[in-house]
Design a protein around this motif. Structure first.
Motif, PDB file in Angstrom:
ATOM      1  N   VAL A  84      78.221  45.579  14.876  1.00 37.06           N
ATOM      2  CA  VAL A  84      78.030  46.050  13.477  1.00 37.06           C
ATOM      3  C   VAL A  84      76.551  46.921  13.238  1.00 37.06           C
ATOM      4  CG1 VAL A  84      77.809  43.912  11.893  1.00 37.06           C
ATOM      5  CG2 VAL A  84      76.071  44.336  12.582  1.00 37.06           C
ATOM      6  N   VAL A  85      76.354  48.266  12.292  1.00 38.00           N
ATOM      7  CA  VAL A  85      75.880  48.902  12.650  1.00 38.00           C
ATOM      8  C   VAL A  85      75.281  49.400  11.268  1.00 38.00           C
ATOM      9  CG1 VAL A  85      76.693  50.377  14.640  1.00 38.00           C
ATOM     10  CG2 VAL A  85      77.566  51.140  12.238  1.00 38.00           C
ATOM     11  N   THR A  86      73.903  49.740  10.946  1.00 40.76           N
ATOM     12  CA  THR A  86      73.746  50.878  10.233  1.00 40.76           C
ATOM     13  C   THR A  86      73.079  51.362   9.678  1.00 40.76           C
ATOM     14  OG1 THR A  86      72.129  48.569   9.551  1.00 40.76           O
ATOM     15  CG2 THR A  86      71.398  49.766   8.334  1.00 40.76           C
ATOM     16  N   VAL A  87      73.635  52.157   8.730  1.00 41.37           N
ATOM     17  CA  VAL A  87      74.007  53.397   8.920  1.00 41.37           C
ATOM     18  C   VAL A  87      73.383  53.755   7.212  1.00 41.37           C
ATOM     19  CG1 VAL A  87      75.334  55.820   8.518  1.00 41.37           C
ATOM     20  CG2 VAL A  87      75.575  53.654  10.227  1.00 41.37           C
ATOM     21  N   ASP A  88      72.264  54.715   6.962  1.00 44.79           N
ATOM     22  CA  ASP A  88      71.875  54.722   5.658  1.00 44.79           C
ATOM     23  C   ASP A  88      71.874  54.066   4.308  1.00 44.79           C
ATOM     24  OD1 ASP A  88      71.064  56.750   3.744  1.00 44.79           O
ATOM     25  OD2 ASP A  88      73.411  57.295   2.612  1.00 44.79           O
ATOM     26  N   GLY A  89      71.829  52.657   4.635  1.00 49.14           N
ATOM     27  CA  GLY A  89      71.566  51.694   4.481  1.00 49.14           C
ATOM     28  C   GLY A  89      72.650  50.572   4.157  1.00 49.14           C
ATOM     29  N   TRP A  90      73.982  51.079   4.485  1.00 47.19           N
ATOM     30  CA  TRP A  90      74.738  50.478   4.791  1.00 47.19           C
ATOM     31  C   TRP A  90      75.060  49.928   6.433  1.00 47.19           C
ATOM     32  CZ3 TRP A  90      79.300  50.091   1.868  1.00 47.19           C
ATOM     33  CH2 TRP A  90      78.908  51.032   0.190  1.00 47.19           C
ATOM     34  N   VAL A  91      74.690  48.840   6.424  1.00 49.60           N
ATOM     35  CA  VAL A  91      75.572  47.001   7.203  1.00 49.60           C
ATOM     36  C   VAL A  91      77.421  47.131   7.533  1.00 49.60           C
ATOM     37  CG1 VAL A  91      75.035  45.451   8.302  1.00 49.60           C
ATOM     38  CG2 VAL A  91      73.497  46.239   7.443  1.00 49.60           C
ATOM     39  N   LEU A  92      77.425  47.991   8.281  1.00 50.99           N
ATOM     40  CA  LEU A  92      79.277  48.300   8.422  1.00 50.99           C
ATOM     41  C   LEU A  92      78.961  47.900  10.100  1.00 50.99           C
ATOM     42  CD1 LEU A  92      79.237  51.810   7.586  1.00 50.99           C
ATOM     43  CD2 LEU A  92      80.417  49.649   6.118  1.00 50.99           C
ATOM     44  N   PRO A  93      80.014  46.986   9.931  1.00 54.20           N
ATOM     45  CA  PRO A  93      81.607  47.100  11.451  1.00 54.20           C
ATOM     46  C   PRO A  93      81.672  48.126  12.091  1.00 54.20           C
ATOM     47  CG  PRO A  93      82.765  46.347   9.103  1.00 54.20           C
ATOM     48  CD  PRO A  93      81.466  46.450   9.130  1.00 54.20           C
TER      49      PRO A  93
END
Length: 106
Positions: A84-93
């Motif tokens: 998972v990665v965190t981008v601009d507050g989103w935790v996404l696959p």
């Protein structure tokens, strides 16, 4: 933007982009939000640009009908593996971050 709307729009835009169709939405639309997320991800991880390009090819090879299953399968595997990665507050696959990045590069 709510996560559900984002993910629905992501699936639709991914299908259109992989099919080579021009996709035009007004500003502040889900497509622009996805591209912005993809640009941010690539700014944070410029080494992922080649992976995003490879992801574009992978989606195109899956075809319009197989694209959703392909993306969902990889997202599930990413979550199971802790990718998972965190981008601009989103935790996404990671695969969803790559999808957004692929749109940003398109």
């Amino acid at each position: 933007m709510r996560r559900r709307h984002f993910l629905k729009a992501l699936a639709a835009v991914t299908a259109a982009a992989a099919a080579g169709l021009p996709v035009v939405f007004p500003a502040r639309d889900p497509l622009e939000a996805m591209r912005a997320l993809g640009r941010t991800y690539l700014e944070l991880h410029p080494e992922e640009a080649s992976a995003a390009r490879a992801w574009q090819v992978s989606l195109a090879e899956a075809g319009e009908t197989g694209m959703r299953g392909h993306t969902a399968r990889h997202a599930r595997l990413d979550l199971e593996d802790g990718e998972v990665v965190t981008v601009d507050g989103w935790v996404l696959p990671r695969s969803l971050a790559l999808t957004c990045s692929a749109l940003a590069l398109a």
